[in-house]
Write a protein that holds these residues in place. Structure first.
Motif, PDB file in Angstrom:
ATOM      1  N   GLU A  93      -9.265   1.676  -3.972  1.00 47.90           N
ATOM      2  CA  GLU A  93      -8.359   2.828  -4.026  1.00 47.90           C
ATOM      3  C   GLU A  93      -7.307   2.755  -2.917  1.00 47.90           C
ATOM      4  OE1 GLU A  93      -7.939   5.504  -6.013  1.00 47.90           O
ATOM      5  OE2 GLU A  93      -9.592   5.143  -7.384  1.00 47.90           O
ATOM      6  N   GLU A  94      -7.698   2.222  -1.749  1.00 44.92           N
ATOM      7  CA  GLU A  94      -6.746   2.108  -0.640  1.00 44.92           C
ATOM      8  C   GLU A  94      -5.606   1.150  -0.963  1.00 44.92           C
ATOM      9  OE1 GLU A  94      -8.706   1.248   3.055  1.00 44.92           O
ATOM     10  OE2 GLU A  94     -10.051   2.959   2.832  1.00 44.92           O
ATOM     11  N   LEU A  95      -5.813   0.251  -1.905  1.00 46.88           N
ATOM     12  CA  LEU A  95      -4.740  -0.677  -2.299  1.00 46.88           C
ATOM     13  C   LEU A  95      -3.641   0.024  -3.092  1.00 46.88           C
ATOM     14  CD1 LEU A  95      -6.897  -3.802  -3.075  1.00 46.88           C
ATOM     15  CD2 LEU A  95      -5.141  -3.608  -1.295  1.00 46.88           C
ATOM     16  N   LYS A  96      -3.851   1.282  -3.416  1.00 45.82           N
ATOM     17  CA  LYS A  96      -2.810   2.080  -4.075  1.00 45.82           C
ATOM     18  C   LYS A  96      -1.529   2.046  -3.238  1.00 45.82           C
ATOM     19  CE  LYS A  96      -4.399   5.908  -5.671  1.00 45.82           C
ATOM     20  NZ  LYS A  96      -4.932   7.287  -5.746  1.00 45.82           N
ATOM     21  N   THR A  97      -1.672   2.111  -1.923  1.00 47.03           N
ATOM     22  CA  THR A  97      -0.522   2.074  -1.021  1.00 47.03           C
ATOM     23  C   THR A  97       0.254   0.766  -1.195  1.00 47.03           C
ATOM     24  OG1 THR A  97      -1.807   3.369   0.555  1.00 47.03           O
ATOM     25  CG2 THR A  97       0.183   2.306   1.388  1.00 47.03           C
ATOM     26  N   VAL A  98      -0.480  -0.339  -1.307  1.00 43.10           N
ATOM     27  CA  VAL A  98       0.157  -1.650  -1.484  1.00 43.10           C
ATOM     28  C   VAL A  98       0.904  -1.685  -2.810  1.00 43.10           C
ATOM     29  CG1 VAL A  98      -0.273  -4.126  -1.701  1.00 43.10           C
ATOM     30  CG2 VAL A  98      -1.597  -2.774  -0.060  1.00 43.10           C
ATOM     31  N   VAL A 100       2.163   0.854  -4.523  1.00 42.55           N
ATOM     32  CA  VAL A 100       3.353   1.694  -4.441  1.00 42.55           C
ATOM     33  C   VAL A 100       4.441   0.977  -3.650  1.00 42.55           C
ATOM     34  CG1 VAL A 100       4.312   3.885  -3.596  1.00 42.55           C
ATOM     35  CG2 VAL A 100       2.101   3.859  -4.761  1.00 42.55           C
ATOM     36  N   ALA A 101       4.064   0.293  -2.573  1.00 41.96           N
ATOM     37  CA  ALA A 101       5.056  -0.465  -1.796  1.00 41.96           C
ATOM     38  C   ALA A 101       5.670  -1.574  -2.655  1.00 41.96           C
ATOM     39  CB  ALA A 101       4.420  -1.048  -0.536  1.00 41.96           C
ATOM     40  N   LEU A 102       4.846  -2.289  -3.424  1.00 47.36           N
ATOM     41  CA  LEU A 102       5.373  -3.327  -4.320  1.00 47.36           C
ATOM     42  C   LEU A 102       6.281  -2.719  -5.384  1.00 47.36           C
ATOM     43  CD1 LEU A 102       2.252  -5.605  -4.867  1.00 47.36           C
ATOM     44  CD2 LEU A 102       4.423  -6.279  -3.830  1.00 47.36           C
ATOM     45  N   GLN A 103       5.890  -1.575  -5.911  1.00 47.42           N
ATOM     46  CA  GLN A 103       6.704  -0.909  -6.923  1.00 47.42           C
ATOM     47  C   GLN A 103       8.060  -0.505  -6.341  1.00 47.42           C
ATOM     48  OE1 GLN A 103       5.274   2.912  -8.394  1.00 47.42           O
ATOM     49  NE2 GLN A 103       5.875   2.292 -10.454  1.00 47.42           N
ATOM     50  N   GLU A 104       8.056   0.066  -5.156  1.00 42.42           N
ATOM     51  CA  GLU A 104       9.324   0.453  -4.527  1.00 42.42           C
ATOM     52  C   GLU A 104      10.197  -0.761  -4.248  1.00 42.42           C
ATOM     53  OE1 GLU A 104       8.312   2.812  -1.072  1.00 42.42           O
ATOM     54  OE2 GLU A 104       8.390   4.642  -2.267  1.00 42.42           O
ATOM     55  N   TRP A 105       9.597  -1.830  -3.743  1.00 45.88           N
ATOM     56  CA  TRP A 105      10.347  -3.051  -3.453  1.00 45.88           C
ATOM     57  C   TRP A 105      10.928  -3.618  -4.747  1.00 45.88           C
ATOM     58  CZ3 TRP A 105      10.528  -8.145  -4.767  1.00 45.88           C
ATOM     59  CH2 TRP A 105      11.304  -8.969  -3.954  1.00 45.88           C
ATOM     60  N   GLY A 106      10.112  -3.682  -5.798  1.00 45.66           N
ATOM     61  CA  GLY A 106      10.575  -4.210  -7.079  1.00 45.66           C
ATOM     62  C   GLY A 106      11.699  -3.388  -7.674  1.00 45.66           C
TER      63      GLY A 106
END
Length: 161
Positions: A93-98, A100-106
Motif C-alpha cells: 500500500e505504501e507504494l501508492k506514493t511511488v 502517484v509520483a510515476l503518474q504525475e511524471w508521466g
C-alpha cells in the motif's frame, strides 16, 4: 552478468533504491500494483486486465509475495478448486506514493492525447492528490530545494512511523 546475480547483489546493497529496484525491476510489477490498487485480486483478473502472459504473471506475483508487497490468500468459488487471491500488504500500500509520483511524471513528461482513466483522488472529497517532499518537521519542501548527497560514514536510518 545475469539478471538474478544483479538482483542478488542489489538486495545486499546498502542503497535502498538498489534494493527496491531489484524487486520492482520491470514494468509489470508497477502495472500489477496499479491493478491491485484498483481492486483486482485474482490471477484471472490481473491476466485479463493486463493481457500479460501467465508465466510472466506467475513469476511477478511470486516475487511480490516473496518480498512482502503482496500476500496470497486462498479462496474457493462454488464448484471450483481452491485458488489464491493476491492483496497488497501495508508495504505494498505504501507504494501508492511511488505510483502517484510515476503518474504525475508521466503526465508531465510523457503526455498523451488520450486522457488517463486512472486518477489518484482522496476518498472523502474526490479531489486529486499530488506527491511532494515533506521534511521531518512536516513542512512542504520545493523540489529544487532537495538534493541527493553521498554520506561517507552514515549512521543507521530510523524507520519512520
Amino acid at each position: 552478468m545475469t539478471r538474478s546475480i544483479v538482483a542478488a547483489r542489489s538486495m545486499d546493497s546498502s542503497c535502498p533504491i538498489a534494493r527496491s529496484v531489484s524487486v520492482l525491476s520491470d514494468p509489470w510489477s508497477f502495472l500489477l500494483l496499479r491493478e491491485a490498487l484498483l481492486g483486482r485480486r485474482t490471477f484471472a483478473q490481473f491476466r485479463d486486465a493486463l493481457g500479460i502472459a501467465t508465466d510472466v504473471l506467475s513469476a511477478r506475483l511470486a516475487t511480490l509475495v516473496e518480498h512482502g508487497i503482496m500476500e496470497r490468500t486462498p479462496y474457493r468459488e462454488p464448484g471450483q478448486r481452491t485458488r489464491d487471491a493476491y492483496t497488497l500488504t501495508p508495504a505494498g500500500e505504501e507504494l501508492k506514493t511511488v505510483l502517484v509520483a510515476l503518474q504525475e511524471w508521466g503526465t508531465q513528461h510523457m503526455p498523451s492525447e488520450k486522457p488517463s482513466r486512472v486518477r489518484a483522488l482522496t476518498r472523502a472529497s474526490r479531489q486529486p492528490v499530488h506527491v511532494g517532499f515533506i521534511d521531518d518537521d512536516g513542512r512542504k519542501i520545493a523540489q529544487d530545494a532537495v538534493e541527493f548527497v553521498r554520506i561517507e560514514n552514515p549512521s543507521p536510518v530510523e524507520r519512520r512511523p
